[in-house]
Structures are given as structure tokens and as C-alpha cells.
Design a protein around this motif. Structure first.
Motif, PDB file in Angstrom:
ATOM      1  N   GLY A  55       0.799  -0.414 -12.154  1.00 27.97           N
ATOM      2  CA  GLY A  55      -0.570   0.074 -12.230  1.00 27.97           C
ATOM      3  C   GLY A  55      -1.597  -0.759 -11.508  1.00 27.97           C
ATOM      4  N   THR A  56      -1.217  -1.899 -10.954  1.00 28.87           N
ATOM      5  CA  THR A  56      -2.170  -2.721 -10.206  1.00 28.87           C
ATOM      6  C   THR A  56      -1.928  -2.523  -8.702  1.00 28.87           C
ATOM      7  N   GLU A  57      -3.002  -2.588  -7.952  1.00 28.69           N
ATOM      8  CA  GLU A  57      -2.909  -2.385  -6.515  1.00 28.69           C
ATOM      9  C   GLU A  57      -3.518  -3.566  -5.777  1.00 28.69           C
ATOM     10  N   ILE A  58      -3.049  -3.779  -4.540  1.00 29.49           N
ATOM     11  CA  ILE A  58      -3.693  -4.754  -3.685  1.00 29.49           C
ATOM     12  C   ILE A  58      -5.059  -4.214  -3.307  1.00 29.49           C
ATOM     13  N   PRO A  59      -6.141  -4.939  -3.503  1.00 28.62           N
ATOM     14  CA  PRO A  59      -7.457  -4.421  -3.119  1.00 28.62           C
ATOM     15  C   PRO A  59      -7.559  -4.260  -1.605  1.00 28.62           C
TER      16      PRO A  59
ATOM     17  N   PHE B 159       0.844   7.661   0.281  1.00 33.21           N
ATOM     18  CA  PHE B 159      -0.318   7.143  -0.426  1.00 33.21           C
ATOM     19  C   PHE B 159      -0.126   5.661  -0.724  1.00 33.21           C
ATOM     20  N   GLY B 160      -1.221   4.936  -0.635  1.00 32.37           N
ATOM     21  CA  GLY B 160      -1.184   3.483  -0.756  1.00 32.37           C
ATOM     22  C   GLY B 160      -1.283   2.820   0.598  1.00 32.37           C
ATOM     23  N   TYR B 161      -0.900   3.575   1.643  1.00 33.23           N
ATOM     24  CA  TYR B 161      -0.983   3.065   3.013  1.00 33.23           C
ATOM     25  C   TYR B 161      -1.974   3.879   3.861  1.00 33.23           C
ATOM     26  N   MET B 162      -2.469   4.992   3.322  1.00 33.18           N
ATOM     27  CA  MET B 162      -3.303   5.904   4.096  1.00 33.18           C
ATOM     28  C   MET B 162      -4.776   5.510   4.019  1.00 33.18           C
ATOM     29  N   ALA B 163      -5.457   5.573   5.163  1.00 32.88           N
ATOM     30  CA  ALA B 163      -6.881   5.234   5.230  1.00 32.88           C
ATOM     31  C   ALA B 163      -7.702   6.243   4.426  1.00 32.88           C
TER      32      ALA B 163
ATOM     33  N   LEU C 269      -1.124  -7.165   4.337  1.00 28.92           N
ATOM     34  CA  LEU C 269      -1.427  -7.684   3.002  1.00 28.92           C
ATOM     35  C   LEU C 269      -0.151  -7.823   2.169  1.00 28.92           C
ATOM     36  N   GLU C 270       0.746  -6.849   2.283  1.00 34.84           N
ATOM     37  CA  GLU C 270       2.012  -6.938   1.564  1.00 34.84           C
ATOM     38  C   GLU C 270       2.827  -8.137   2.042  1.00 34.84           C
ATOM     39  N   ILE C 271       2.830  -8.363   3.365  1.00 37.33           N
ATOM     40  CA  ILE C 271       3.555  -9.499   3.923  1.00 37.33           C
ATOM     41  C   ILE C 271       2.977 -10.814   3.399  1.00 37.33           C
ATOM     42  N   ALA C 272       1.646 -10.887   3.322  1.00 37.23           N
ATOM     43  CA  ALA C 272       0.983 -12.130   2.905  1.00 37.23           C
ATOM     44  C   ALA C 272       1.108 -12.382   1.409  1.00 37.23           C
ATOM     45  N   THR C 273       1.054 -11.324   0.599  1.00 33.60           N
ATOM     46  CA  THR C 273       1.018 -11.497  -0.858  1.00 33.60           C
ATOM     47  C   THR C 273       2.351 -11.293  -1.545  1.00 33.60           C
TER      48      THR C 273
END
Length: 234
Positions: free
Chosen positions: A229-233, A189-193, A216-220
Motif C-alpha cells: 500500500g505504500t508508493e515511491i513518491p 500503472f505506477g509507471y505511467m505519467a 527511483l526503483e534502482i536507487a531505493t
């Protein structure tokens, strides 16, 4: 150190071979631990090669299932951006997988760990390498391979920070002409479409979504699912 020949097929090891290579699976050789096993650093004297040995937890049905998938599918794949499977072992009730050793570990340890930040040149190189691995799996091999668990902890890095995608325990083979296939929900979860979560139908597109999350993880430099509790949109 002698490099592994590109055409060399995976081989079967005895349990004794891997006991010797890992100093009897000593804690000093431990590289990491997951839900279904422990990974150890080892050394094969006959190949003059450092290796990573994944020892499946005894009694883990899912671990054994993933072991069989890796041996059946992963052993057939050859690409510069995939971790190479050196061999396997099913001996004395133990299940083990042997891979080439990755000196720079996994991508997540660089993005979220205590290591020095990656330069933008290296981040771009990693993104291209992962994309190249996915294109091979989806389009260039004789069947379409849907990985189902693309995430930063499964993106390994060699001594030159070249990408080596690993962990094919959840992978599925599909015909190139077929659309999404129901496989049962698997992945992280977190990576699944979202459409994969709602339908259970895995596809090339669901892998590409996961690639986008890693990009997105690589860029941010932020995790897709933040422990605070915060997620990359997405």
C-alpha cells in the motif's frame, strides 16, 4: 557460444524449429508467464545460441496485436541496449517471438527478488544503459519510437549486467516533429505519467517519466507500487 552478428536480420522459424529448441515447450524450460503468453528458454543448434521464446496465448487478441507490433517495429531496431529479436513464427495457428537469451533475467528480479543486492556501480551502469536505449528510440532512429511500457520487468540484463530493453508490443512510431499523440491508454500503472493517464496522449516525455520511476526503483530498491500500500513518491 557464437554471438549473434549485429547486422543479422530476424528470420522466420517454423513451429517445429521452436518445438525442438524448447524441448516441446516443457515446464522445465519455462522462464516466466505474463498476461498474453509464456516465455521459454531454448537452444538453436544451427546458431549455437541460447534463446528466449515467447509463445502467445491462443485466443489472445491483444497478444497477437503486440506480436505484430514487435515484428513490424522491433525487428528494424539495432542498438546495444535493446534486446535483439532473433526471429518470429506464425505457424499452425501459433504466434511466437524469439529473442536473445538474457542470463541475468530482468531488473525487477534483482531489485525486489531474493537475489543478492546490486552494487552501486552496477545500478549506475544499468541507469545509463536504459537512458541510452531511450535516447536512441526517441532521437537517433529514423522515426521516434515511444515505448509506452518502460518498467523494471522489461529491463533485461545480459551476463555482464548490460541493459537490454525489451517488450515493444505497445510501442508506437511518431514523426520527430510531432508532439504527443493520442494512442489509447496503454502501459502499467505506477509507471505511467499523470498527464498521459488523463489525456491518453503518449509522448517521449511520458516515456521519460517512466524512466524516472525505474531510476527511483534502482536507487531505493522499492517498487513504484508497493503491494503493502505504500508508493515511491513521484
Amino acid at each position: 557460444m557464437m554471438p549473434l552478428r549485429e547486422e543479422q536480420d530476424p528470420r522466420r522459424f517454423s513451429y517445429g524449429d521452436l518445438v525442438s529448441a524448447t524441448n516441446n515447450f516443457s515446464n522445465e524450460r519455462k522462464l516466466g508467464q505474463g498476461g498474453f503468453g509464456v516465455v521459454y528458454k531454448g537452444y538453436l543448434t544451427d546458431l549455437d545460441m541460447l534463446i528466449a521464446v515467447k509463445k502467445i496465448s491462443r485466443g489472445s487478441r491483444q497478444g497477437r496485436k503486440e506480436y505484430i507490433t514487435e515484428v513490424k517495429i522491433f525487428s528494424q531496431l539495432r542498438h546495444r541496449n535493446l534486446v535483439q529479436l532473433i526471429g518470429w513464427c506464425h505457424d499452425k495457428g501459433e504466434f511466437l517471438l524469439v529473442y536473445e537469451f538474457m542470463p541475468n533475467g530482468s531488473l525487477d528480479s534483482h531489485l525486489f527478488g531474493m537475489r543478492s543486492p546490486l552494487s552501486w556501480v552496477v545500478r549506475y551502469k544499468i541507469s545509463l544503459g536504459l537512458a541510452s536505449a531511450l535516447f536512441y528510440l526517441h532521437e537517433e532512429w529514423e522515426q521516434c519510437v515511444v515505448h509506452q511500457d518502460i518498467k523494471s520487468s522489461n529491463v533485461m540484463l545480459d551476463s555482464s549486467f548490460n541493459v537490454k530493453l525489451g517488450d515493444f508490443g505497445l510501442a508506437r512510431l511518431m514523426d520527430h516533429e510531432l508532439g504527443p499523440q493520442t494512442t489509447g491508454l496503454a502501459g502499467t500503472f505506477g509507471y505511467m505519467a499523470p498527464e498521459y493517464i488523463s489525456t491518453g496522449r503518449a509522448s517521449k516525455e511520458s516515456d521519460v517519466y517512466s524512466f524516472g520511476v525505474v531510476a527511483l526503483e534502482i536507487a531505493t530498491g522499492r517498487r513504484s507500487v508497493d503491494p503493502y500500500g505504500t508508493e515511491i513518491p513521484t
